[in-house]
Design a protein around this motif. Structure first.
Motif, PDB file in Angstrom:
ATOM      1  N   VAL A  44       0.762  -1.217  -0.035  1.00 45.82           N
ATOM      2  CA  VAL A  44       0.045   0.004   0.106  1.00 45.82           C
ATOM      3  C   VAL A  44       0.981   1.335   0.015  1.00 45.82           C
ATOM      4  N   GLY A  45       2.160   1.264   0.751  1.00 46.48           N
ATOM      5  CA  GLY A  45       2.760   2.342   1.044  1.00 46.48           C
ATOM      6  C   GLY A  45       3.473   2.581  -0.493  1.00 46.48           C
ATOM      7  N   MET A  46       3.870   1.676  -1.144  1.00 47.68           N
ATOM      8  CA  MET A  46       4.539   1.735  -2.660  1.00 47.68           C
ATOM      9  C   MET A  46       3.608   2.492  -3.436  1.00 47.68           C
ATOM     10  N   ALA A  47       2.427   1.858  -3.417  1.00 42.86           N
ATOM     11  CA  ALA A  47       1.376   2.566  -4.624  1.00 42.86           C
ATOM     12  C   ALA A  47       1.110   3.950  -3.963  1.00 42.86           C
ATOM     13  N   THR A  48       1.073   4.137  -2.616  1.00 42.92           N
ATOM     14  CA  THR A  48       0.761   5.494  -2.414  1.00 42.92           C
ATOM     15  C   THR A  48       1.851   6.455  -2.739  1.00 42.92           C
TER      16      THR A  48
END
Lengths: 262, 415
Positions: free
Chosen positions: B25-29
């Motif tokens: 989720v962090g990478m996508a954000t």
């Protein structure tokens, strides 16, 4: 876009379709040219933004191959005085040995210096380094090729030198006088100039400007001498581990016997 | 029932899976925030660059760009120019607030190298200007002060051999106020270069625009040394009211002059934005894929968690938990995962904005000096909110599935 496009003196970029109506009637190639030019005009010059201006070869591969036809590779090393462990001392060392004031704006400790190390296989053939010095009507860029063993100049050339007498100053016979000189010769010149002007051992004192050099071009001749000394000093500082310091100390001892060497 | 503690304990039971989901989720954000920051920053940078030109409209000679391309690519001469009379005509337009004529020329800087005659290695952009109208149009131009630069001023109207240097031009040539500056020009119609010496009377502060790399001389001096008396390169104009209607009216009035073309810099701005539009769309597609992958990751993690805890949910329901409580618990776990991931991703994107900016500059060298990545609090809030919303969307099915379990079947199936 190809990277070499950016090597032009202006920034070149191509843009999309939101152009004035009248240009949509023109062939695609013409429209692209129009866009390239307009945007080049808009952003011309903005690529030069840097803190301090260094001196790099405009075409290192070609220039180094000309200097060393046998070379097979080269490496660039970027150095700054402020990044040396004892930067304040190093800058003081540099100022003291240059024997002329450093420009506080353009010759600060943050100036980046690019040294070119030229190789044939693993064998080091030479060092090439350029400096900027202010000439009478613009910057003078002086490059030296030096022997890595003896630290002597093997070649001098100007990348930038704009003056009414530039052809005379660029003349090969004028530049060839500098071949074989080392920083030690400049230190010895300091002594001879004060104690024994015209001494036959004073190699720097024997350097002569082009014949019939106009008086206003002497400023550039002196700037060139200063630039060569500055260049050799930086080579001594960064690549030769201050090997010529005994000559400086000896000259100072002889000129000021009561002072102790630094 | 304390849902928060229960959800946290459930996530902590599978630390690797939880961590990987948060990282996803962090990478996508981070990708989404960086892309959004690039969109905002690039538009702002373009707007600022255009505004700093000072003109809203440029009037130039028809065909001029094709000749200018020669100049740009070969460093030669050959710009087409519009007659100075066009400026005299256009300046009578009632909609004009300010107007300034500009003559541009390129002076070659003689080069050298180990070999002789290596040709010009550098060029200096020479702008012939009317100092009053030019300075009025660019009120932010200030003279540099400090040792060597104090007393900077514009050239005197009658001083043909005075020049003002832009910040970068002065730095590159190592010039200060009072120094000489040499220019070598091959005048129009001649073959031999002519040498000119100018006294520098002022150095401008850095503006981040093309003015930094320009040497300004009096208009008529520039026209004379380039052998182009009575000719201009562009006329810069600002209108009293600048909008599409006024611009069209203005354009219509002056397009009738056969030699000129009228270009609005708003159009140029739009064109510049569309230049990177394709690249931005491609990056957006990558970001959407990353977000979808992250959503699938969240869905997978929560679904696995629900499967593994079937019996647990059965027991919870057997001791009185309602469907909505189970649904809420699963959604809360998802929310924690997505919030943690979004927060970390936003932090990485904000902290790495400088690196992203540098990378984009290397990849898309557009000559902009302003930051190309602009990460605002609103953008961060939108990214975190979006990540949570999408995460919850992905959690709907697992949560509904968990809530719908029958206690007895759930306990039996897990035995």
């Amino acid at each position: 876009m190809k990277s070499n496009v950016y090597d032009q003196p202006f920034i070149t970029i191509a843009i999309g379709d939101a152009m004035p109506r009248q240009f949509h009637k023109k062939p695609l190639r013409q429209k692209m040219v129009w866009r390239i030019v307009l945007l080049s005009t808009l952003f011309a010059g903005t690529r030069q933004a840097q803190a301090a201006i260094g001196c790099t070869l405009s075409n290192p591969g070609r220039d180094l191959k000309t200097l060393y036809p046998e070379m097979t590779s080269y490496r660039e090393e970027l150095r700054e005085i402020r990044r040396l462990p004892e930067s304040a001392n190093a800058f003081e060392w540099f100022q003291e040995r240059l024997a002329s004031p450093l420009d506080p704006v353009y010759e600060g400790a943050d100036t980046p210096y690019t040294f070119y190390l030229v190789f044939q296989g693993n064998r080091l053939l030479g060092y090439v380094h350029g400096v900027n010095v202010p000439g009478r009507g613009g910057v003078i860029q002086i490059f030296l090729a030096v022997d890595p063993e003896t630290a002597a100049i093997t070649r001098l050339f100007f990348q930038r030198l704009e003056t009414p007498s530039s052809a005379a100053l660029r003349d090969r016979t004028v530049r060839d006088q500098f071949q074989g000189l080392t920083l030690a010769d400049f230190y010895m010149h300091d002594y001879f100039q004060a104690a024994s002007p015209g001494h036959e051992a004073d190699k720097v004192g024997r350097l002569s400007p082009p014949a019939r050099l106009p008086p206003d071009a002497w400023t550039d001749w002196h700037a060139i001498l200063r630039g060569v000394r500055k260049n050799l000093l930086l080579l001594d500082l960064f690549l030769f581990h201050r090997r010529h310091d005994p000559f400086f100390n000896r000259a100072r001892e002889l000129l000021n016997p009561k002072e102790s060497p630094s | 029932m304390n849902y928060g503690i229960l959800a946290w304990k459930n996530l902590a039971r599978r630390p690797v899976r939880t961590a990987l989901t948060v990282v996803g989720v962090g990478m996508a954000t981070a990708v989404a925030v960086s892309l959004g920051g690039f969109n905002l920053g690039f538009r702002a940078a373009i707007s600022r660059s255009i505004e700093q030109l000072g003109f809203q409209v440029m009037i130039m000679a028809k065909g001029c760009p094709y000749e200018a391309a020669t100049l740009m690519l070969k460093g030669g001469t050959g710009l087409l120019y519009l007659p100075e009379s066009a400026h005299e005509q256009i300046r009578t337009d009632p909609d004009i607030e300010a107007i300034t004529p500009v003559f541009l020329g390129v002076a070659e800087k003689p080069a050298g190298g180990p070999e002789e005659n290596t040709g010009p290695s550098a060029f200096t952009l020479i702008a012939g200007i009317e100092r009053e109208s030019y300075a009025k149009m660019k009120p932010w131009l200030q003279f540099k002060s400090g040792p060597g630069f104090d007393g900077g001023r514009w050239f005197s109207p009658d001083a043909a051999a005075e020049a003002v240097m832009g910040f970068e031009a002065a730095e590159y040539e190592q010039r200060k106020v009072g120094d000489l500056f040499y220019i070598t020009v091959v005048p129009h119609g001649k073959t031999e270069p002519e040498f000119h010496a100018f006294r520098i009377v002022g150095v401008l502060e850095r503006t981040g625009t093309q003015d930094d790399g320009t040497v300004f001389v009096p208009l008529h001096t520039a026209q004379r040394i380039f052998g182009r008396e009575g000719q201009l390169t562009i006329v810069g104009v600002t209108l009293r009211q600048f909008n599409a209607i006024r611009m069209r009216e203005f354009e219509g009035r002056w397009m009738s002059i056969p030699e000129v073309q009228v270009v609005s810099l708003e159009q140029v701005k739009g064109a510049l934005v569309s230049l990177v539009g394709t690249a931005q769309t491609m990056v957006a597609a990558v970001a959407v894929i990353a977000i979808l992958v992250a959503m699938i990751g969240v869905l997978n993690a929560i679904l696995m968690s629900v499967y593994e805890r079937t019996a647990e949910f059965g027991i919870l329901k057997a001791i009185g938990a309602e469907r909505r409580q189970i649904f809420y618990l699963v959604c809360l776990e998802t929310l924690i995962l997505c919030f943690a991931g979004a927060l970390a991703g936003s932090g990485v994107a904000a902290g790495g904005a400088g690196l992203t900016d540098a990378t984009l500059r290397r990849l898309l060298n557009l000559g902009l000096t302003q930051p190309m990545v602009l990460i605002t609090p609103r953008l961060l809030a939108a990214a975190i909110g979006g990540a949570i919303a999408l995460g919850l969307l992905a959690a709907l099915w697992p949560a509904a599935r968990a809530a719908a379990l029958r206690p007895v079947e759930a306990i039996r199936n897990q035995e």
